[in-house]
Design a protein around this motif. Structure first.
Motif, PDB file in Angstrom:
ATOM      1  N   ASN A  45       0.814  -1.213   0.000  1.00  0.00           N
ATOM      2  CA  ASN A  45       0.000   0.000   0.000  1.00  0.00           C
ATOM      3  C   ASN A  45       0.856   1.276   0.000  1.00  0.00           C
ATOM      4  O   ASN A  45       2.077   1.226   0.163  1.00  0.00           O
ATOM      5  CB  ASN A  45      -0.994  -0.010   1.166  1.00  0.00           C
ATOM      6  N   VAL A  46       0.198   2.400  -0.186  1.00  0.00           N
ATOM      7  CA  VAL A  46       0.906   3.678  -0.288  1.00  0.00           C
ATOM      8  C   VAL A  46       1.591   4.035   1.028  1.00  0.00           C
ATOM      9  O   VAL A  46       2.643   4.664   1.026  1.00  0.00           O
ATOM     10  CB  VAL A  46      -0.029   4.812  -0.782  1.00  0.00           C
ATOM     11  N   GLU A  47       1.029   3.625   2.143  1.00  0.00           N
ATOM     12  CA  GLU A  47       1.662   3.917   3.431  1.00  0.00           C
ATOM     13  C   GLU A  47       3.019   3.202   3.550  1.00  0.00           C
ATOM     14  O   GLU A  47       3.987   3.780   4.047  1.00  0.00           O
ATOM     15  CB  GLU A  47       0.742   3.501   4.586  1.00  0.00           C
ATOM     16  N   PHE A  69       8.290   7.234  -5.500  1.00  0.00           N
ATOM     17  CA  PHE A  69       7.209   8.218  -5.577  1.00  0.00           C
ATOM     18  C   PHE A  69       6.560   8.211  -6.961  1.00  0.00           C
ATOM     19  O   PHE A  69       5.335   8.167  -7.084  1.00  0.00           O
ATOM     20  CB  PHE A  69       7.716   9.624  -5.244  1.00  0.00           C
ATOM     21  N   LEU A  70       7.377   8.246  -7.994  1.00  0.00           N
ATOM     22  CA  LEU A  70       6.840   8.259  -9.359  1.00  0.00           C
ATOM     23  C   LEU A  70       6.064   6.977  -9.664  1.00  0.00           C
ATOM     24  O   LEU A  70       5.050   7.017 -10.364  1.00  0.00           O
ATOM     25  CB  LEU A  70       7.953   8.475 -10.371  1.00  0.00           C
ATOM     26  N   SER A  71       6.514   5.853  -9.109  1.00  0.00           N
ATOM     27  CA  SER A  71       5.778   4.596  -9.342  1.00  0.00           C
ATOM     28  C   SER A  71       4.402   4.646  -8.683  1.00  0.00           C
ATOM     29  O   SER A  71       3.446   4.080  -9.203  1.00  0.00           O
ATOM     30  CB  SER A  71       6.569   3.389  -8.836  1.00  0.00           C
ATOM     31  N   THR A  72       4.288   5.344  -7.536  1.00  0.00           N
ATOM     32  CA  THR A  72       2.978   5.458  -6.902  1.00  0.00           C
ATOM     33  C   THR A  72       2.051   6.361  -7.724  1.00  0.00           C
ATOM     34  O   THR A  72       0.839   6.186  -7.695  1.00  0.00           O
ATOM     35  CB  THR A  72       3.061   5.992  -5.454  1.00  0.00           C
ATOM     36  N   ASP A  80      -4.113   3.867  -3.838  1.00  0.00           N
ATOM     37  CA  ASP A  80      -2.673   3.628  -3.925  1.00  0.00           C
ATOM     38  C   ASP A  80      -1.892   4.829  -4.445  1.00  0.00           C
ATOM     39  O   ASP A  80      -0.666   4.794  -4.518  1.00  0.00           O
ATOM     40  CB  ASP A  80      -2.385   2.424  -4.818  1.00  0.00           C
ATOM     41  N   LEU A  81      -2.605   5.883  -4.825  1.00  0.00           N
ATOM     42  CA  LEU A  81      -1.923   7.092  -5.297  1.00  0.00           C
ATOM     43  C   LEU A  81      -1.237   7.786  -4.124  1.00  0.00           C
ATOM     44  O   LEU A  81      -1.658   7.639  -2.974  1.00  0.00           O
ATOM     45  CB  LEU A  81      -2.935   8.038  -5.947  1.00  0.00           C
ATOM     46  N   PRO A  82      -0.175   8.550  -4.389  1.00  0.00           N
ATOM     47  CA  PRO A  82       0.512   9.234  -3.290  1.00  0.00           C
ATOM     48  C   PRO A  82      -0.429  10.212  -2.592  1.00  0.00           C
ATOM     49  O   PRO A  82      -1.241  10.865  -3.232  1.00  0.00           O
ATOM     50  CB  PRO A  82       1.671   9.963  -3.966  1.00  0.00           C
ATOM     51  N   ARG A  85       1.144  13.056   2.737  1.00  0.00           N
ATOM     52  CA  ARG A  85       2.294  12.606   3.540  1.00  0.00           C
ATOM     53  C   ARG A  85       3.404  12.060   2.637  1.00  0.00           C
ATOM     54  O   ARG A  85       4.588  12.290   2.879  1.00  0.00           O
ATOM     55  CB  ARG A  85       1.863  11.558   4.544  1.00  0.00           C
ATOM     56  N   THR A  86       3.020  11.338   1.592  1.00  0.00           N
ATOM     57  CA  THR A  86       3.999  10.800   0.646  1.00  0.00           C
ATOM     58  C   THR A  86       4.763  11.942  -0.019  1.00  0.00           C
ATOM     59  O   THR A  86       5.998  11.927  -0.080  1.00  0.00           O
ATOM     60  CB  THR A  86       3.291   9.945  -0.428  1.00  0.00           C
TER      61      THR A  86
END
Length: 112
Positions: A45-47, A69-72, A80-82, A85-86
């Motif tokens: 997951n994004v977290e 970051f770019l992969s998210t 699942d997008l940034p 916080r990301t």
């Protein structure tokens, strides 16, 4: 991180493990955890990816942080997008290192 605890393991536990690895300066352990999850078909997951970015940032590996970051950003599922916080984790890393990437892909620069 072996298969004996697969029945209770979830994305939250993975995130904690990656975060702890990052805080202890052992980002390679965090990378290994994510690699094992990915190869076993488990969702990352994004977290958890944010925790990995944090580990890269603290290790001065801004190029790797940017790649994650770019992969998210390319994820199809909205969850699942940034998130903010990301993004802030990546931006904070850029500020801390005042990073620039040289020809040999080595991060140079110092802390601001």
């Amino acid at each position: 991180w072996d298969s004996s605890n697969d029945s209770i393991r979830d994305g939250h536990h993975a995130c904690i493990m990656v975060d702890c690895s990052a805080r202890c300066g052992k980002i390679s352990v965090g990378e290994e955890i994510i690699e094992r999850l990915t190869t076993s078909g488990k969702h990352v997951n994004v977290e958890t990816k944010t925790a990995l970015i944090k580990g890269y940032v603290h290790s001065g590996e801004i190029a790797k942080a940017e790649k994650v970051f770019l992969s998210t950003c390319e994820c199809k599922a909205k969850s699942d997008l940034p998130n903010i916080r990301t993004l802030n984790t990546l931006l904070r890393g850029c500020l801390w290192s005042s990073a620039s990437i040289g020809k040999n892909k080595v991060v140079t620069g110092g802390v601001v």
